[in-house]
Motif scaffolding. Structure first.
Motif, PDB file in Angstrom:
ATOM      1  N   VAL A  68      49.495  31.382  39.999  1.00  0.00           N
ATOM      2  CA  VAL A  68      48.497  31.732  41.002  1.00  0.00           C
ATOM      3  C   VAL A  68      49.172  32.034  42.328  1.00  0.00           C
ATOM      4  CG1 VAL A  68      46.707  30.313  39.929  1.00  0.00           C
ATOM      5  CG2 VAL A  68      48.147  29.333  41.726  1.00  0.00           C
ATOM      6  N   MET A  69      48.479  32.773  43.170  1.00  0.00           N
ATOM      7  CA  MET A  69      48.963  33.018  44.525  1.00  0.00           C
ATOM      8  C   MET A  69      47.810  32.771  45.482  1.00  0.00           C
ATOM      9  SD  MET A  69      49.228  37.155  44.320  1.00  0.00           S
ATOM     10  CE  MET A  69      49.896  37.079  42.648  1.00  0.00           C
ATOM     11  N   PHE A  78      41.703  31.267  48.700  1.00  0.00           N
ATOM     12  CA  PHE A  78      41.279  31.368  47.301  1.00  0.00           C
ATOM     13  C   PHE A  78      42.518  31.536  46.442  1.00  0.00           C
ATOM     14  CE2 PHE A  78      39.201  33.299  43.579  1.00  0.00           C
ATOM     15  CZ  PHE A  78      38.044  32.528  43.494  1.00  0.00           C
ATOM     16  N   GLU A  79      42.487  30.986  45.237  1.00  0.00           N
ATOM     17  CA  GLU A  79      43.620  31.112  44.328  1.00  0.00           C
ATOM     18  C   GLU A  79      43.414  32.311  43.406  1.00  0.00           C
ATOM     19  OE1 GLU A  79      44.188  27.448  42.246  1.00  0.00           O
ATOM     20  OE2 GLU A  79      45.295  26.546  43.917  1.00  0.00           O
ATOM     21  N   LEU A  80      44.375  33.227  43.461  1.00  0.00           N
ATOM     22  CA  LEU A  80      44.315  34.446  42.660  1.00  0.00           C
ATOM     23  C   LEU A  80      45.264  34.323  41.468  1.00  0.00           C
ATOM     24  CD1 LEU A  80      43.284  37.443  42.470  1.00  0.00           C
ATOM     25  CD2 LEU A  80      45.368  38.072  43.704  1.00  0.00           C
ATOM     26  N   THR A 137      41.878  39.835  50.432  1.00  0.00           N
ATOM     27  CA  THR A 137      43.061  40.492  50.987  1.00  0.00           C
ATOM     28  C   THR A 137      43.911  41.108  49.885  1.00  0.00           C
ATOM     29  OG1 THR A 137      44.177  38.336  50.951  1.00  0.00           O
ATOM     30  CG2 THR A 137      43.172  39.031  53.035  1.00  0.00           C
ATOM     31  N   ARG A 138      43.945  40.467  48.727  1.00  0.00           N
ATOM     32  CA  ARG A 138      44.627  40.999  47.547  1.00  0.00           C
ATOM     33  C   ARG A 138      43.769  40.659  46.335  1.00  0.00           C
ATOM     34  NH1 ARG A 138      50.841  39.194  47.371  1.00  0.00           N
ATOM     35  NH2 ARG A 138      51.244  41.386  46.875  1.00  0.00           N
ATOM     36  N   THR A 139      43.885  41.470  45.300  1.00  0.00           N
ATOM     37  CA  THR A 139      43.179  41.154  44.074  1.00  0.00           C
ATOM     38  C   THR A 139      43.927  41.740  42.890  1.00  0.00           C
ATOM     39  OG1 THR A 139      40.992  41.027  43.043  1.00  0.00           O
ATOM     40  CG2 THR A 139      41.623  43.145  43.973  1.00  0.00           C
ATOM     41  N   VAL A 140      43.468  41.411  41.708  1.00  0.00           N
ATOM     42  CA  VAL A 140      44.048  41.928  40.473  1.00  0.00           C
ATOM     43  C   VAL A 140      43.051  42.896  39.858  1.00  0.00           C
ATOM     44  CG1 VAL A 140      44.768  41.334  38.121  1.00  0.00           C
ATOM     45  CG2 VAL A 140      45.486  39.912  40.051  1.00  0.00           C
ATOM     46  N   ILE A 141      43.533  44.060  39.431  1.00  0.00           N
ATOM     47  CA  ILE A 141      42.659  45.072  38.845  1.00  0.00           C
ATOM     48  C   ILE A 141      43.085  45.398  37.422  1.00  0.00           C
ATOM     49  CG2 ILE A 141      42.184  46.079  41.103  1.00  0.00           C
ATOM     50  CD1 ILE A 141      44.049  48.411  40.303  1.00  0.00           C
ATOM     51  N   ASP A 142      42.144  45.905  36.664  1.00  0.00           N
ATOM     52  CA  ASP A 142      42.418  46.443  35.337  1.00  0.00           C
ATOM     53  C   ASP A 142      42.930  47.870  35.546  1.00  0.00           C
ATOM     54  OD1 ASP A 142      42.241  47.698  32.828  1.00  0.00           O
ATOM     55  OD2 ASP A 142      40.508  46.505  32.222  1.00  0.00           O
TER      56      ASP A 142
END
Length: 336
Positions: A6-7, A26-28, A96-101
């Motif tokens: 996680v980040m 938030f933990e991403l 601020t950052r996210t994970v995408i498909d």
């Protein structure tokens, strides 16, 4: 889950459906196979984002906490800028950052404005997909848009014109309002009000009162309905009763429900005319079909043929922005 998986980011976090999102840590989770990390550049605060954050949208799982959002613009680690559609299984784009498909993103052309893309894609996509996938519009056909007083409805009028409609009619509670007038000439009891620059071009376009729909739009070929509820039911019966040729096909595409989630529809509506009632949204059209339409729609927005007025606000101010009154005709875009 280990710390390496996680980040730490900051995001608009929904902890209760009764309160606005709050900007907090938030933990991403780290990207998995077929996924990518993006630095978020711009996210539109669309009505669909609000309904998801309140738990009212039909796709809501009810799970909390959550980070809302349906789409956005981000920068990949290799420097490319992409438009992406959020995956319900991943952290939303209001972060601020996210994970995408990676299957749900499209690289943007050089010089594309992230704010313009984030503002316009969602309100344009519903009508774009409806008229290209759900009921493919044939050149010269006529289109009625119920709800032309909203951003998506006004955009739908421009989309219909762009896709070759011979005539475009918008119906609004206030046909001479600023938003409705952006799409075409407004007709009211004391005459017409000329459309300003940027209105629908390439076809005859006008905006009328909902009460005049039966008189003005009786013989349209396609209806894009952003209202539903009692106004849609009344307009539906008015159009059907006034049609000169009831054997002429009428495709009614239900898209939004700002006027109510249900209608009372007499059975005669479905028996007395060549009338097809269907919906357009998540589930009615496959994700693959939606994604296939993104590049062409992006090209139209980048070229300036489809656009919205915007205002930007820092993501950190999301709680304040969430409860502030929206300016008619303007789409709020949050930027980290």
């Amino acid at each position: 889950m280990s710390g390496e998986d996680v980040m730490k980011i900051h995001a608009a976090v929904v902890s209760s459906f009764d309160r606005p999102p709050a900007y907090e840590p938030f933990e991403l989770p780290a990207p998995d196979a077929g996924q990518a990390l993006v630095d978020v550049l711009a996210v539109g605060l669309h009505p669909r984002v609000r309904s998801g954050a309140s738990g009212r949208h039909y796709t809501s799982t009810g799970e909390l906490p959550m980070v809302p959002g349906v789409d956005g613009v981000g920068r990949l680690e290799d420097g490319r800028t992409v438009y992406f559609v959020a995956d319900d299984e991943l952290v939303g784009p209001l972060a601020t950052r996210t994970v995408i498909d990676t299957r749900r993103c499209v690289e943007l052309p050089a010089g594309a404005d992230p704010v313009r893309i984030a503002a316009a894609m969602n309100p344009a996509m519903s009508s774009w997909v409806a008229l290209r996938r759900r009921v493919p519009l044939r050149p010269g056909q006529s289109v009625l848009v119920l709800g032309a007083g909203g951003n998506a409805g006004a955009m739908a009028m421009r989309v219909a014109s762009l896709l070759g409609a011979g005539r475009v009619v918008g119906a609004a509670r206030h046909p001479h309002s600023e938003i409705a007038a952006q799409a075409g000439t407004a007709r009211c009891s004391d005459g017409e009000i000329a459309a300003p620059a940027g209105a629908a071009s390439g076809s005859a376009a006008e905006v009328v009162s909902l009460a005049d729909v039966g008189e003005v739009a009786a013989d349209v070929d396609v209806v894009l309905d952003y209202l539903w509820g009692a106004p849609a039911a009344e307009a539906m019966m008015a159009v059907l009763r006034a049609r000169a040729d009831r054997g002429r096909e009428l495709n009614w595409v239900q898209i939004g429900s700002v006027a109510g989630p249900t209608i009372e529809l007499p059975s005669v509506a479905l028996r007395s005319a060549n009338f097809r009632l269907q919906g357009n949204g998540q589930g009615a059209v496959s994700a693959r079909a939606y994604l296939a339409e993104l590049p062409a729609l992006i090209d139209e927005i980048v070229a300036g043929r489809l656009s919205l007025r915007t205002r930007t606000a820092p993501l950190a101010d999301v709680e304040r922005v969430w409860v502030a009154a929206e300016e008619p005709g303007v789409r709020t875009v949050l930027v980290p």
